[in-house]
Design an enzyme around this catalytic site. Structure first.
Site, PDB file in Angstrom:
ATOM      1  N   LYS A  77       0.799  -1.236   0.000  1.00  0.00           N
ATOM      2  CA  LYS A  77       0.000   0.000   0.000  1.00  0.00           C
ATOM      3  C   LYS A  77       0.831   1.285   0.000  1.00  0.00           C
ATOM      4  CE  LYS A  77      -3.888  -2.247   2.249  1.00  0.00           C
ATOM      5  NZ  LYS A  77      -4.907  -2.194   3.309  1.00  0.00           N
ATOM      6  N   ASN A  98      -4.824   1.610  -1.778  1.00  0.00           N
ATOM      7  CA  ASN A  98      -5.301   0.222  -1.780  1.00  0.00           C
ATOM      8  C   ASN A  98      -6.137  -0.106  -3.018  1.00  0.00           C
ATOM      9  OD1 ASN A  98      -7.715   1.575  -1.048  1.00  0.00           O
ATOM     10  ND2 ASN A  98      -8.481  -0.316  -0.128  1.00  0.00           N
ATOM     11  N   GLY A 157      -2.369  -0.243  18.405  1.00  0.00           N
ATOM     12  CA  GLY A 157      -1.714  -0.650  17.163  1.00  0.00           C
ATOM     13  C   GLY A 157      -1.378   0.554  16.307  1.00  0.00           C
ATOM     14  N   ALA A 161      -2.605  -0.284   9.221  1.00  0.00           N
ATOM     15  CA  ALA A 161      -4.040  -0.058   9.435  1.00  0.00           C
ATOM     16  C   ALA A 161      -4.276   0.891  10.610  1.00  0.00           C
ATOM     17  CB  ALA A 161      -4.738  -1.390   9.676  1.00  0.00           C
ATOM     18  N   THR A 183       5.653  -0.939  19.784  1.00  0.00           N
ATOM     19  CA  THR A 183       6.780  -0.060  19.443  1.00  0.00           C
ATOM     20  C   THR A 183       6.286   1.381  19.567  1.00  0.00           C
ATOM     21  OG1 THR A 183       7.425  -1.755  17.852  1.00  0.00           O
ATOM     22  CG2 THR A 183       8.548   0.369  17.681  1.00  0.00           C
ATOM     23  N   ARG A 186       6.406   4.396  16.930  1.00  0.00           N
ATOM     24  CA  ARG A 186       5.467   4.505  15.803  1.00  0.00           C
ATOM     25  C   ARG A 186       4.273   5.377  16.191  1.00  0.00           C
ATOM     26  NH1 ARG A 186       4.830  -1.375  12.919  1.00  0.00           N
ATOM     27  NH2 ARG A 186       4.634  -0.163  11.028  1.00  0.00           N
ATOM     28  N   GLY A 272     -14.098  -6.714  12.257  1.00  0.00           N
ATOM     29  CA  GLY A 272     -13.612  -5.971  11.097  1.00  0.00           C
ATOM     30  C   GLY A 272     -14.217  -6.334   9.759  1.00  0.00           C
TER      31      GLY A 272
HETATM   32  N1  LIG Z   1     -10.845  -5.638   8.444  1.00  0.00           N
HETATM   33  C1  LIG Z   1     -10.047  -5.199   7.497  1.00  0.00           C
HETATM   34  O1  LIG Z   1     -10.449  -4.918   6.376  1.00  0.00           O
HETATM   35  C2  LIG Z   1      -8.585  -5.017   7.814  1.00  0.00           C
HETATM   36  C3  LIG Z   1      -7.790  -4.226   6.976  1.00  0.00           C
HETATM   37  C4  LIG Z   1      -6.445  -4.054   7.311  1.00  0.00           C
HETATM   38  C5  LIG Z   1      -5.926  -4.676   8.430  1.00  0.00           C
HETATM   39  N2  LIG Z   1      -6.746  -5.443   9.202  1.00  0.00           N
HETATM   40  C6  LIG Z   1      -6.213  -6.098  10.402  1.00  0.00           C
HETATM   41  O2  LIG Z   1      -5.600  -5.119  11.216  1.00  0.00           O
HETATM   42  C7  LIG Z   1      -4.473  -5.676  11.873  1.00  0.00           C
HETATM   43  C8  LIG Z   1      -3.240  -4.825  11.595  1.00  0.00           C
HETATM   44  O3  LIG Z   1      -2.963  -4.847  10.226  1.00  0.00           O
HETATM   45  P1  LIG Z   1      -1.783  -3.951   9.610  1.00  0.00           P
HETATM   46  O4  LIG Z   1      -1.950  -3.985   8.164  1.00  0.00           O
HETATM   47  O5  LIG Z   1      -1.722  -2.641  10.310  1.00  0.00           O
HETATM   48  O6  LIG Z   1      -0.505  -4.811  10.036  1.00  0.00           O
HETATM   49  P2  LIG Z   1       0.967  -4.287  10.394  1.00  0.00           P
HETATM   50  O7  LIG Z   1       1.277  -3.058   9.635  1.00  0.00           O
HETATM   51  O8  LIG Z   1       1.836  -5.471  10.279  1.00  0.00           O
HETATM   52  O9  LIG Z   1       0.851  -3.875  11.952  1.00  0.00           O
HETATM   53  C9  LIG Z   1       0.727  -4.857  12.942  1.00  0.00           C
HETATM   54  C10 LIG Z   1       0.409  -4.203  14.274  1.00  0.00           C
HETATM   55  O10 LIG Z   1       0.260  -5.215  15.282  1.00  0.00           O
HETATM   56  C11 LIG Z   1       1.260  -5.038  16.303  1.00  0.00           C
HETATM   57  N3  LIG Z   1       1.771  -6.340  16.753  1.00  0.00           N
HETATM   58  C12 LIG Z   1       2.077  -7.384  15.970  1.00  0.00           C
HETATM   59  N4  LIG Z   1       2.539  -8.402  16.728  1.00  0.00           N
HETATM   60  C13 LIG Z   1       2.528  -7.966  18.010  1.00  0.00           C
HETATM   61  C14 LIG Z   1       2.874  -8.545  19.263  1.00  0.00           C
HETATM   62  N5  LIG Z   1       3.344  -9.793  19.346  1.00  0.00           N
HETATM   63  N6  LIG Z   1       2.707  -7.819  20.381  1.00  0.00           N
HETATM   64  C15 LIG Z   1       2.220  -6.549  20.316  1.00  0.00           C
HETATM   65  N7  LIG Z   1       1.871  -5.941  19.160  1.00  0.00           N
HETATM   66  C16 LIG Z   1       2.021  -6.642  18.030  1.00  0.00           C
HETATM   67  C17 LIG Z   1       2.347  -4.229  15.635  1.00  0.00           C
HETATM   68  O11 LIG Z   1       3.115  -3.590  16.621  1.00  0.00           O
HETATM   69  P3  LIG Z   1       4.616  -3.095  16.283  1.00  0.00           P
HETATM   70  O12 LIG Z   1       4.484  -1.790  15.570  1.00  0.00           O
HETATM   71  O13 LIG Z   1       5.272  -2.976  17.615  1.00  0.00           O
HETATM   72  O14 LIG Z   1       5.250  -4.153  15.426  1.00  0.00           O
HETATM   73  C18 LIG Z   1       1.507  -3.266  14.772  1.00  0.00           C
HETATM   74  O15 LIG Z   1       0.937  -2.259  15.551  1.00  0.00           O
HETATM   75  C19 LIG Z   1      -4.332  -7.107  11.373  1.00  0.00           C
HETATM   76  O16 LIG Z   1      -4.959  -7.963  12.283  1.00  0.00           O
HETATM   77  C20 LIG Z   1      -5.111  -7.103  10.079  1.00  0.00           C
HETATM   78  O17 LIG Z   1      -5.648  -8.363   9.792  1.00  0.00           O
HETATM   79  C21 LIG Z   1      -8.058  -5.614   8.923  1.00  0.00           C
END
Ligand SMILES: NC(=O)c1ccc[n+]([C@@H]2O[C@H](COP(=O)([O-])OP(=O)(O)OC[C@H]3O[C@@H](n4cnc5c(N)ncnc54)[C@H](OP(=O)(O)O)[C@@H]3O)[C@@H](O)[C@H]2O)c1
Length: 313
Positions: A77, A98, A157, A161, A183, A186, A272
């Site tokens: 993205k 997107n 988070g 997203a 983190t 961020r 979601g």
């Molecule tokens: N419903 C929908 O249409 C939709 C669309 C997009 C995303 N989502 C969902 O939203 C979520 C985030 O997606 P994203 O695209 O933002 O992913 P991303 O960029 O990979 O971000 C992941 C997030 O989760 C945190 N995280 C991951 N593992 C962790 C752990 N073990 N302990 C604590 N924090 C942790 C990360 O923290 P750090 O920064 O510290 O790594 C970051 O804030 C996912 O579950 C995804 O499936 C849903």
């Protein structure tokens, strides 16, 4: 429903799809194909596993092959912002694309969706849109019946997203925004972005003070996708009964431990699915320039995710 009727595919069939890495669990083909069929379009929606280093070539190739458009998911993205020829206003504030629409310079001298051009245009371009940001707000408004504007929100988070949701919530004039992430740096970056773009919004890094009531807590972490994940918030810092509503961006499982705990604490909850649905609805509207059958897309998505005839691999 039969989604791919090979007798139906001909030389005039148009294609669109989603690019990501990985892509195997995408529900987008299941949501878009029945909608396009219901709209009487001779279009097919496909999914492609594309590595980031190949994204530029794939986008150009799809454009010259006459694709209608493409959706992009993780990890494309942000990268796509620098690859499209034109960035729509919907994508500019978030720096994330997107949805791409392929366009051609028609004989009358106007840029049009490529599929609407009469001949095969020799000049083509790709325009990048963002339908994610509006989708999260639409889902919260419709499913939790929360105005958003004037509400206090905690976002857990700060990944892709979480960042777009936080910026969009700020743009919708929430009263207070609390940002929490593993983190912390961020969150600090997002806080600075919000202060620059939306200076009237009160934005803080960290949990709300103890016992302060808030209107909404959003889980934008990936914690909850797997059954052995930790909880996405620190119970010693924040009690869910201090929130009136809880939104989880995760839709599989339908009720994450976060949503279960929120429901038990008396919050109104939503997962979601709506966010996924509404970004897809808006993308199809951008491509077709027509009203799209949202109910058909919702039903198809729910069947695919919650009642699959073939269990997900
Ligand atoms: N419903 C929908 O249409 C939709 C669309 C997009 C995303 N989502 C969902 O939203 C979520 C985030 O997606 P994203 O695209 O933002 O992913 P991303 O960029 O990979 O971000 C992941 C997030 O989760 C945190 N995280 C991951 N593992 C962790 C752990 N073990 N302990 C604590 N924090 C942790 C990360 O923290 P750090 O920064 O510290 O790594 C970051 O804030 C996912 O579950 C995804 O499936 C849903």
């Amino acid at each position: 429903m039969k989604l791919l009727d090979f007798n139906r595919i001909g030389a005039r069939t148009r294609y669109c799809g989603v690019l990501g890495h990985p892509i195997g669990h995408s529900g987008s083909p299941a949501m878009h194909n029945p909608a396009m069929m219901a709209m009487g379009l001779d279009w097919n929606y496909l999914a492609f596993d594309v590595l980031p280093e190949n994204l530029a070539d794939v986008l150009r190739g799809a454009m010259w092959m006459g694709f209608v458009g493409l959706n992009l998911t993780v990890p494309h993205k942000l990268l796509a912002c620098d690859l499209v020829d034109h960035l729509d206003v919907s994508a500019q504030p978030w720096g994330a694309v997107n949805t791409i629409r392929f366009e051609g310079l028609d004989a009358d001298g106007h840029w049009k969706p490529l599929w609407k051009c009469r001949d095969s245009p020799t000049q083509r371009r790709m325009t990048g849109f963002n339908t994610d940001a509006n989708a999260v707000i639409r889902a919260i408004r419709e499913e939790l019946e929360l105005p958003v504007s004037g509400n206090s929100v905690l976002v857990l988070g700060a990944g892709g997203a979480g960042r777009v949701a936080s910026l969009k919530l700020a743009s919708e004039s929430v009263s207070k925004l609390f940002l929490v992430n593993r983190t912390q740096s961020r969150c600090e970056t997002i806080r600075q972005e919000i202060q620059q773009q939306f200076p009237t919004v009160e934005v803080m890094v960290g949990y709300p003070p103890a016992h302060q009531k808030i209107d909404l807590v959003v889980n934008a972490t990936s914690l909850g996708l797997r059954s052995d994940d930790d909880l996405p918030w620190d119970k010693t810092q924040f009690q869910l009964n201090n929130a009136a509503n809880a939104y989880d961006m995760i839709y599989q499982p339908a009720e994450t431990p976060f949503l279960k705990a929120a429901r038990e604490a008396g919050c109104r909850t939503s997962n979601g699915l709506g966010m996924l649905l509404y970004q897809g609805v808006a993308a199809l509207e951008i491509w077709t320039e027509r009203h799209v059958p949202t109910a058909t897309m919702r039903e198809a998505l729910m069947s695919h995710i919650y009642r699959p005839s073939h269990p997900h691999s």
